[in-house]
Enzyme design. Structure first.
Site, short mmCIF file in Angstrom:
data_model
loop_
_atom_site.label_atom_id
_atom_site.label_comp_id
_atom_site.label_asym_id
_atom_site.label_seq_id
_atom_site.Cartn_x
_atom_site.Cartn_y
_atom_site.Cartn_z
N HIS A 15 0.82 -1.28 -0.07
CA HIS A 15 -0.03 0.00 0.02
C HIS A 15 0.80 1.20 0.06
CE1 HIS A 15 -0.28 0.78 4.80
NE2 HIS A 15 0.87 0.52 4.28
N CYS A 34 5.50 6.23 4.60
CA CYS A 34 4.24 5.42 4.05
C CYS A 34 3.77 6.01 2.98
CB CYS A 34 3.21 5.22 5.28
SG CYS A 34 3.60 4.36 6.53
N HIS A 40 4.90 0.12 -0.32
CA HIS A 40 5.55 -0.88 0.44
C HIS A 40 4.85 -2.04 0.91
CE1 HIS A 40 3.92 2.11 3.25
NE2 HIS A 40 3.83 1.01 4.03
N HIS A 42 3.45 -5.22 3.72
CA HIS A 42 3.06 -5.40 5.19
C HIS A 42 2.69 -7.15 4.94
CE1 HIS A 42 3.55 -1.57 7.07
NE2 HIS A 42 2.77 -1.19 6.15
N ASP A 80 -4.75 -10.67 -0.60
CA ASP A 80 -3.51 -11.51 -0.58
C ASP A 80 -2.74 -11.13 -1.81
OD1 ASP A 80 -1.38 -12.80 0.87
OD2 ASP A 80 -2.04 -14.65 -0.41
N HIS A 81 -1.54 -10.74 -1.64
CA HIS A 81 -0.47 -10.40 -2.75
C HIS A 81 -1.10 -9.34 -3.50
CE1 HIS A 81 1.34 -13.90 -0.98
NE2 HIS A 81 2.59 -13.83 -1.72
N GLU A 125 -0.88 -4.67 11.50
CA GLU A 125 0.00 -4.42 10.44
C GLU A 125 1.27 -4.62 10.71
OE1 GLU A 125 -1.12 -0.91 7.53
OE2 GLU A 125 0.34 0.11 9.31
NI NI Z 1 2.49 0.75 5.57
#
Ligand code: NI
Length: 136
Positions: A15, A34, A40, A42, A80-81, A125
């Site tokens: 995100h 961020c 990036h 998580h 996911d992914h 997160e």
């Molecule tokens: Ni983040």
């Protein structure tokens, strides 16, 4: 007699936290690293908790196979992914913070659950940062 049952799940997603209507500088001030335009990732850990009466026939609040399938369909397959900003429609115009992701997950799972059951979402997160949402 109400009992809470929980199931853990996991997804990886990328995100970027930013607002389209703010300048890069303002986004940078508020969201810092961020706001990296290259996104990036998580490793999100999810705990879905369902509270309800124990069914006298089965002894279950909810069949965990049913809950597992709901989480797979509504969250894992959808997130996911994925790049949340780019690939997940719910975040097209919604900043994908942990708070907003938890609310989106809540709303998706809520629709699939019996109205008599209460739902609570806990979303990690990072191992140290997590949010909870139970629809209030
Ligand atoms: Ni983040």
């Amino acid at each position: 007699m109400k009992v809470t049952v929980s199931r853990k799940a996991h997804f990886n997603a990328a995100h970027r936290l930013y607002r389209k209507d703010w300048s890069f500088e303002k986004n940078d001030d508020v969201f810092g690293k961020c706001n990296n335009p290259n996104f990036h990732g998580h490793n999100y850990e999810l705990i879905v908790s369902v509270t309800g009466e124990i069914d006298q026939e089965t002894g279950y609040v909810i069949d965990m196979k049913v809950l597992k399938d709901i989480i797979r369909n509504e969250v894992e397959d959808a997130f996911d992914h994925k790049n949340l900003n780019v690939e997940v429609p719910e975040f097209k115009d919604l900043n994908p913070t942990a708070e907003n992701i938890a609310v989106v997950i809540f709303n998706k799972i809520r629709q699939k659950l019996d109205k008599a059951m209460d739902l609570k979402i806990t979303l990690y997160e990072t191992p140290r940062n997590f949010v909870t949402y139970s629809g209030n």
